[in-house]
Design a protein around this motif. Structure first.
Motif, PDB file in Angstrom:
ATOM      1  N   GLU A 107     -15.051  16.150   5.071  1.00  0.00           N
ATOM      2  CA  GLU A 107     -13.957  17.068   4.785  1.00  0.00           C
ATOM      3  C   GLU A 107     -13.487  17.707   6.083  1.00  0.00           C
ATOM      4  O   GLU A 107     -14.287  18.166   6.884  1.00  0.00           O
ATOM      5  N   SER A 147     -12.156  20.509   6.662  1.00  0.00           N
ATOM      6  CA  SER A 147     -12.537  21.908   6.818  1.00  0.00           C
ATOM      7  C   SER A 147     -13.959  22.016   7.367  1.00  0.00           C
ATOM      8  O   SER A 147     -14.252  22.877   8.194  1.00  0.00           O
ATOM      9  N   GLU A 148     -14.856  21.157   6.904  1.00  0.00           N
ATOM     10  CA  GLU A 148     -16.230  21.177   7.396  1.00  0.00           C
ATOM     11  C   GLU A 148     -16.300  20.686   8.841  1.00  0.00           C
ATOM     12  O   GLU A 148     -17.002  21.264   9.674  1.00  0.00           O
ATOM     13  N   TYR A 149     -15.581  19.621   9.139  1.00  0.00           N
ATOM     14  CA  TYR A 149     -15.549  19.084  10.493  1.00  0.00           C
ATOM     15  C   TYR A 149     -15.004  20.129  11.466  1.00  0.00           C
ATOM     16  O   TYR A 149     -15.576  20.384  12.527  1.00  0.00           O
ATOM     17  N   MET A 166     -14.896  23.314  11.100  1.00  0.00           N
ATOM     18  CA  MET A 166     -15.775  24.470  11.206  1.00  0.00           C
ATOM     19  C   MET A 166     -16.847  24.225  12.265  1.00  0.00           C
ATOM     20  O   MET A 166     -17.160  25.108  13.068  1.00  0.00           O
ATOM     21  N   THR A 179     -19.056  30.423   9.600  1.00  0.00           N
ATOM     22  CA  THR A 179     -18.373  30.209   8.319  1.00  0.00           C
ATOM     23  C   THR A 179     -17.991  31.526   7.651  1.00  0.00           C
ATOM     24  O   THR A 179     -17.061  31.572   6.859  1.00  0.00           O
TER      25      THR A 179
END
Length: 203
Positions: A31, A33-35, A37, A142
């Motif tokens: 995802e 967003s995870e990458y 972050m 996060t």
């Protein structure tokens, strides 16, 4: 008919959400967003005076202890420091710890050698607690907080000073000091990828 319409609407929303997730993934399936972050995390050394809530601390520790450990020994424990006078004292123990005087919170990640594996594998606690330390950095990020990893172990002087100040039992070794707060600086993350450091199948 009403019930059927509700089911159709619900199913459509679920499918739209699923399609949205697929579109937001890159070629690796991660995802975005995870990458992003992970890639946007950077060391923060300047903080506002706003305290870090106990709820945020609890969330960070939950994320910390989700880290892997050898044979699932989980040989870690934590000292949470949020008293101003203690943070000020700790900031004077090492030149690279001075940012603790500017922060409302620090977490000392410790290895409990009584929980560690035996023999040659005993020092896997270092890897386990390092994984925990990275989870704390990412967890803080996060939540919109800033953090910096300050090294302690294996420098004996730092270990001895902090252990004595915190009255740690002999089996507990402080590995890292993670200083955390609401950031008052926003530096650009360093791009560290180096293709020359990568080898496939042979050197």
């Amino acid at each position: 008919m009403k019930l059927r319409n509700i089911l159709y609407i619900t199913l459509g929303a679920v499918m739209a959400s699923a399609c949205g997730n697929i579109e937001s993934s890159d070629a690796t399936g991660i995802e975005r967003s995870e990458y992003d972050m992970i890639m946007s995390r950077t060391s923060i050394r300047q903080y506002t005076s706003e305290p870090v809530s106990l709820g945020a601390v609890d969330s960070i520790l939950h994320m910390a202890m989700a880290a892997p450990s050898a044979v699932n020994k989980q040989p870690w424990c934590f000292m949470v420091i949020n008293k101003r006078e203690m943070l000020d004292s700790i900031s004077c123990m090492a030149s690279s710890w001075k940012q603790a005087a500017r922060a409302p919170l620090a977490i000392v990640v410790c290895g409990d050698t009584d929980k560690a594996l035996e023999g040659e594998a005993a020092e896997f606690w270092i890897q386990d607690c390092s994984a925990v330390s990275e989870n704390i950095l990412l967890g803080a990020h996060t939540l919109g907080l800033g953090a910096v990893w300050c090294g302690c172990y294996p420098l004996k002087e730092r270990v001895d000073r902090l252990s004595q100040y915190l009255a740690l039992p002999p089996s507990v070794v402080p590995l890292s000091l993670i200083v955390i707060g609401h950031p008052s600086e926003h530096p650009q993350p360093k791009r560290k990828f180096d293709s020359t450091a990568v080898h496939y199948n042979q050197w």
